[in-house]
Design an enzyme around this catalytic site. Structure first.
Site, PDB file in Angstrom:
ATOM      1  N   GLU A  98       0.846  -1.197   0.000  1.00  0.00           N
ATOM      2  CA  GLU A  98       0.000   0.000   0.000  1.00  0.00           C
ATOM      3  C   GLU A  98       0.879   1.243   0.000  1.00  0.00           C
ATOM      4  O   GLU A  98       1.997   1.230   0.513  1.00  0.00           O
ATOM      5  CB  GLU A  98      -0.923  -0.062   1.234  1.00  0.00           C
ATOM      6  CG  GLU A  98      -1.772   1.158   1.503  1.00  0.00           C
ATOM      7  CD  GLU A  98      -2.791   1.484   0.431  1.00  0.00           C
ATOM      8  OE1 GLU A  98      -2.415   1.525  -0.751  1.00  0.00           O
ATOM      9  OE2 GLU A  98      -3.957   1.738   0.786  1.00  0.00           O
ATOM     10  N   ASP A  99       0.362   2.314  -0.585  1.00  0.00           N
ATOM     11  CA  ASP A  99       1.115   3.558  -0.631  1.00  0.00           C
ATOM     12  C   ASP A  99       1.219   4.211   0.751  1.00  0.00           C
ATOM     13  O   ASP A  99       2.290   4.570   1.206  1.00  0.00           O
ATOM     14  CB  ASP A  99       0.526   4.539  -1.657  1.00  0.00           C
ATOM     15  CG  ASP A  99      -0.972   4.796  -1.470  1.00  0.00           C
ATOM     16  OD1 ASP A  99      -1.595   4.210  -0.561  1.00  0.00           O
ATOM     17  OD2 ASP A  99      -1.529   5.594  -2.256  1.00  0.00           O
ATOM     18  N   ASP A 102      -3.349   5.745   6.723  1.00  0.00           N
ATOM     19  CA  ASP A 102      -3.707   6.971   7.432  1.00  0.00           C
ATOM     20  C   ASP A 102      -4.612   6.591   8.606  1.00  0.00           C
ATOM     21  O   ASP A 102      -4.120   6.269   9.682  1.00  0.00           O
ATOM     22  CB  ASP A 102      -4.383   7.907   6.421  1.00  0.00           C
ATOM     23  CG  ASP A 102      -4.748   9.257   6.999  1.00  0.00           C
ATOM     24  OD1 ASP A 102      -4.295   9.584   8.101  1.00  0.00           O
ATOM     25  OD2 ASP A 102      -5.493  10.014   6.336  1.00  0.00           O
ATOM     26  N   PHE A 151      -0.577  16.045   4.161  1.00  0.00           N
ATOM     27  CA  PHE A 151      -1.092  15.363   2.986  1.00  0.00           C
ATOM     28  C   PHE A 151       0.028  15.258   1.952  1.00  0.00           C
ATOM     29  O   PHE A 151       0.592  16.255   1.535  1.00  0.00           O
ATOM     30  CB  PHE A 151      -2.312  16.094   2.408  1.00  0.00           C
ATOM     31  CG  PHE A 151      -3.056  15.205   1.469  1.00  0.00           C
ATOM     32  CD1 PHE A 151      -3.907  14.223   1.968  1.00  0.00           C
ATOM     33  CD2 PHE A 151      -2.861  15.300   0.103  1.00  0.00           C
ATOM     34  CE1 PHE A 151      -4.559  13.343   1.106  1.00  0.00           C
ATOM     35  CE2 PHE A 151      -3.509  14.431  -0.761  1.00  0.00           C
ATOM     36  CZ  PHE A 151      -4.365  13.452  -0.260  1.00  0.00           C
ATOM     37  N   ARG A 164       0.661  11.989  -9.148  1.00  0.00           N
ATOM     38  CA  ARG A 164       1.124  10.607  -8.946  1.00  0.00           C
ATOM     39  C   ARG A 164       2.489  10.376  -9.605  1.00  0.00           C
ATOM     40  O   ARG A 164       3.276   9.562  -9.163  1.00  0.00           O
ATOM     41  CB  ARG A 164       0.155   9.606  -9.589  1.00  0.00           C
ATOM     42  CG  ARG A 164      -1.174   9.464  -8.892  1.00  0.00           C
ATOM     43  CD  ARG A 164      -1.898   8.239  -9.440  1.00  0.00           C
ATOM     44  NE  ARG A 164      -3.314   8.254  -9.162  1.00  0.00           N
ATOM     45  CZ  ARG A 164      -3.873   7.843  -8.024  1.00  0.00           C
ATOM     46  NH1 ARG A 164      -3.106   7.397  -7.051  1.00  0.00           N
ATOM     47  NH2 ARG A 164      -5.179   7.894  -7.855  1.00  0.00           N
TER      48      ARG A 164
HETATM   49  P1  IMP Z   1      -7.027   5.218   5.374  1.00  0.00           P
HETATM   50  O1  IMP Z   1      -8.159   4.273   5.102  1.00  0.00           O
HETATM   51  O2  IMP Z   1      -7.477   6.450   6.096  1.00  0.00           O
HETATM   52  O3  IMP Z   1      -5.853   4.551   6.044  1.00  0.00           O
HETATM   53  O4  IMP Z   1      -6.577   5.807   3.997  1.00  0.00           O
HETATM   54  C1  IMP Z   1      -5.800   5.141   3.141  1.00  0.00           C
HETATM   55  C2  IMP Z   1      -5.948   5.720   1.755  1.00  0.00           C
HETATM   56  O5  IMP Z   1      -6.220   7.124   1.762  1.00  0.00           O
HETATM   57  C3  IMP Z   1      -4.646   5.536   1.051  1.00  0.00           C
HETATM   58  O6  IMP Z   1      -4.637   4.341   0.337  1.00  0.00           O
HETATM   59  C4  IMP Z   1      -4.588   6.736   0.158  1.00  0.00           C
HETATM   60  O7  IMP Z   1      -5.191   6.427  -1.077  1.00  0.00           O
HETATM   61  C5  IMP Z   1      -5.401   7.792   0.840  1.00  0.00           C
HETATM   62  N1  IMP Z   1      -4.525   8.742   1.561  1.00  0.00           N
HETATM   63  C6  IMP Z   1      -4.373   8.886   2.886  1.00  0.00           C
HETATM   64  N2  IMP Z   1      -3.481   9.847   3.188  1.00  0.00           N
HETATM   65  C7  IMP Z   1      -3.015  10.288   2.005  1.00  0.00           C
HETATM   66  C8  IMP Z   1      -2.032  11.284   1.639  1.00  0.00           C
HETATM   67  O8  IMP Z   1      -1.378  11.941   2.466  1.00  0.00           O
HETATM   68  N3  IMP Z   1      -1.844  11.462   0.306  1.00  0.00           N
HETATM   69  C9  IMP Z   1      -2.510  10.760  -0.648  1.00  0.00           C
HETATM   70  N4  IMP Z   1      -3.423   9.828  -0.348  1.00  0.00           N
HETATM   71  C10 IMP Z   1      -3.671   9.589   0.958  1.00  0.00           C
HETATM   72 MG    MG Z   2      -4.644   4.153  -1.815  1.00  0.00          MG
END
Ligand code: IMP
Ligand code: MG
Length: 175
Positions: A98-99, A102, A151, A164
């Site tokens: 995963e990238d 959060d 972010f 990207r």
């Molecule tokens: P989570 O479910 O809140 O953990 O969010 C995960 C997803 O939100 C990641 O796979 C990203 O696609 C997106 N995301 C969360 N933070 C960032 C950020 O700082 N930049 C870009 N995408 C983010």
């Molecule tokens: Mg993602």
């Protein structure tokens, strides 16, 4: 788009160096195991491409795409699969790539989803672990870099589909 500025957080060199270290760790841990690497689209595509080339072990690769309803910069908690994996993973060792994690909501949901397919094991490798807004406790097994907040864009990460393609990772500063 709101007025903003990009501040570099991780350079392409730093990213490549860290990916090489992660790949070395993973290669050692998965020696002689049948590994399936699963990338989460779209954000993970560049990190995964670099990681598997440094890994250089005979792994299979698949992708899953998830949609979450929420604002552009925040996860909502309501997730569905828009493209599932196509390879069978029952009895295999899975590494989710995963990238960024959060809130942890996406990863926690995905781990449940994959475990329902009876893999032998599931581990996670994330490029960025962003901890400040964590809601679901997911501890990634392999972590590129830890940040507390901000972010980020670049190296696969997007802001509304922008940036990207950037080889470095930047923080978006809203002006
Ligand atoms: P989570 O479910 O809140 O953990 O969010 C995960 C997803 O939100 C990641 O796979 C990203 O696609 C997106 N995301 C969360 N933070 C960032 C950020 O700082 N930049 C870009 N995408 C983010
Ligand atoms: Mg993602």
């Amino acid at each position: 788009m709101e007025k903003h500025q990009l501040i570099q957080r991780f350079s392409a060199d730093q990213l490549q160096q860290r990916v090489r270290e992660l790949a070395d760790e993973i290669r050692t841990d998965y020696r002689n195991r049948q590994l399936v690497v699963i990338g989460i689209l779209k954000g993970a595509f560049i990190f995964l491409a670099d990681l598997i080339r440094h890994l250089n072990i005979p792994s299979e690769v698949d992708f899953i795409r998830l949609a979450s309803y929420g604002s552009l910069t925040e996860s909502s908690g309501s997730i569905r699969v828009t493209k599932d994996i196509e390879l069978p993973i029952a009895g295999k060792h899975v590494l989710v790539v995963e990238d960024i994690v959060d809130s942890g909501i996406t990863m926690a949901w995905l781990l449940d989803h994959l475990r329902g397919k009876n893999p032998e094991s599931v581990k996670t490798c994330v490029c960025i672990d962003k901890c400040e807004r964590r809601e679901k406790s997911v501890a990634a097994d392999y972590i590129g870099f830890r940040v507390t907040q901000g972010f980020l864009v670049g190296y696969g990460l997007d802001w509304s589909e922008q940036y990207r393609y950037l080889p470095d990772i930047y923080e978006v500063k809203f002006l």
